[in-house]
Design an enzyme around this catalytic site. Structure first.
Site, mmCIF file in Angstrom:
data_model
loop_
_atom_site.group_PDB
_atom_site.id
_atom_site.type_symbol
_atom_site.label_atom_id
_atom_site.label_comp_id
_atom_site.label_asym_id
_atom_site.label_seq_id
_atom_site.Cartn_x
_atom_site.Cartn_y
_atom_site.Cartn_z
ATOM 1 N N HIS A 156 0.820 -1.205 0.000
ATOM 2 C CA HIS A 156 0.000 0.000 0.000
ATOM 3 C C HIS A 156 0.858 1.261 0.000
ATOM 4 C CE1 HIS A 156 -3.875 -2.140 1.543
ATOM 5 N NE2 HIS A 156 -3.600 -2.389 0.276
ATOM 6 N N HIS B 72 -4.174 -6.088 -11.024
ATOM 7 C CA HIS B 72 -2.883 -5.479 -10.691
ATOM 8 C C HIS B 72 -1.845 -5.732 -11.786
ATOM 9 C CE1 HIS B 72 -3.587 -3.936 -6.641
ATOM 10 N NE2 HIS B 72 -4.302 -5.010 -6.395
#
Length: 407
Positions: A249, A381
């Site tokens: 993150h 992703h």
């Protein structure tokens, strides 16, 4: 057109990799709408529920495929979209269920994480001109602003009950992170710059919180947005809300801050760039090869010590995209070198050259693992890591493709 930062042969490889991922996921549509959870062969897991977030991620990917002119992508996207206008939508109370079981039973509760992805997917579907997409995007915006955007806090709340009558006190950064991506995407499609302003508000809080914790960003907060640093200590490998600092993150936020900077009037904003570099440096310093093995650990404690050492595919994908974004913004060759290092690592360990797509989880010594992620449920992703380096920092992915800005 985006300035050509990479050699022509690498650009061709990136496009081919994106095409390979589109081929792998072709079996994602469910017969009654939505996207299936895919196994390691790209086959639908018949026992798994149909998840809203998986549906939205794959809708986003195949809308990009349609905009790229890849045959078959638009029909796949259209079939997936019907899950959001059909059984995943709560016609009684509004909003979208987190998931629907094979027998049609919906999961309880309404999550910001899911609704952020509905915003993203609906904006991509609108850009790809899918049937029903305009109405879906309007509905998604109304629902998000009514239930999940807290104007007073300048942040998103995390979870409601199914009826939207009780909001949980927990506040989370993960959902806000994906909300920023969605907000910037919606702004690019609709021209409504209020979505950019909301995204920057969220970024401002994230930067402040991360800076206060040595650029290890707290994930969990109470309803007054005070960090809960011990939250989920007993669930350190949680899929969405693990204890500690989540290395991936930090990398993902670094990229998003640069998107948010680029979305603002075209002028470079020093605080967002400085914060992006600080988050990136902390993440790679804490996460890359720190346990004697290559690759990124999943989480660390607040002193940067590894907690969960398993390697997740999405983390290296975000490292690739963040390094590319920082290189595009700064022209610092160090980021280009790191970008190449991360692709080499992904190619050796995560890209499945036999079965396709990326292995989603590996142990710290790079053996197959599934304690957090089983199968290869989606290509979101990896697909964005393939196309992100070929696109400008703003507009976001599908709008940039629509405008012909693929370099």
């Amino acid at each position: 057109m985006t300035e050509l930062l990479w050699p022509a042969t690498h650009r061709l490889w990136l496009v081919q990799h994106a095409l390979d991922l589109l081929t792998f996921g072709r079996r994602t549509p469910q017969p009654d709408g939505g996207a299936a959870w895919l196994d390691e062969h790209g086959r639908a897991d018949g026992a798994a529920p149909t998840y809203t977030w998986i549906t939205c991620r794959m809708l986003h990917v195949y809308c990009a495929g349609a905009l790229l002119g890849v045959p078959g992508s638009a029909p796949i996207a259209q079939r997936v979209l019907t899950g959001l206008t059909g059984r995943l939508h709560d016609d009684e109370h509004g909003g979208w269920h987190h998931a629907v079981q094979q027998d049609g039973t919906p999961a309880s509760g309404k999550d910001c994480y899911d609704h952020a992805f509905v915003l993203l997917a609906a904006s991509s579907a609108r850009q790809a001109n899918l049937a029903g997409a305009a109405d879906l995007l309007e509905r998604a915006q109304r629902t998000f602003l009514r239930h999940f955007w807290d104007e007073g806090a300048g942040m998103c709340v995390d979870r409601w009950n199914t009826e939207f009558t009780e909001c949980e006190s927990y506040r989370g950064i993960n959902a806000n992170m994906h909300a920023v991506e969605a907000m910037l995407s919606v702004a690019g499609v609709t021209g409504d710059r209020a979505w950019i302003e909301r995204a920057v508000q969220v970024c401002r809080f994230v930067v402040s919180s991360a800076q206060a914790h040595h650029w290890r960003l707290p994930e969990h907060y109470d309803e007054s947005w005070r960090p809960m640093l011990e939250h989920n200590r007993d669930r350190s490998d949680d899929q969405f809300k693990p204890f500690g600092a989540t290395v991936g993150h930090g990398l993902e936020w670094a990229r998003l801050l640069l998107h948010a900077e680029a979305a603002q009037s075209g002028e470079q904003d020093g605080w967002l760039f400085s914060a992006a570099t600080a988050l990136f440096e902390r993440a790679i310093g804490d996460g890359w090869g720190v346990d004697g093995q290559p690759g990124f650990v999943y989480t660390t404690d607040w002193d940067g010590r590894p907690i969960v050492r398993e390697r997740m595919h999405w983390v290296v994908a975000e490292a690739i995209n963040a390094a590319a974004a920082l290189y595009q913004r700064s022209r610092d060759e160090r980021y280009a070198a790191l970008y190449r290092t991360y692709w080499d690592y992904a190619d050796e360990h995560f890209i499945d050259h036999e079965l396709g797509s990326w292995r989603h989880q590996l142990t710290s010594d790079h053996q197959a693992g599934d304690s957090v992620w089983a199968g290869k449920p989606d290509t979101y992703h990896a697909f964005q890591a393939a196309l992100g380096p070929l696109l400008p920092l703003y507009p976001m992915l599908t709008t940039a493709i629509f405008e012909g800005r693929l370099a």
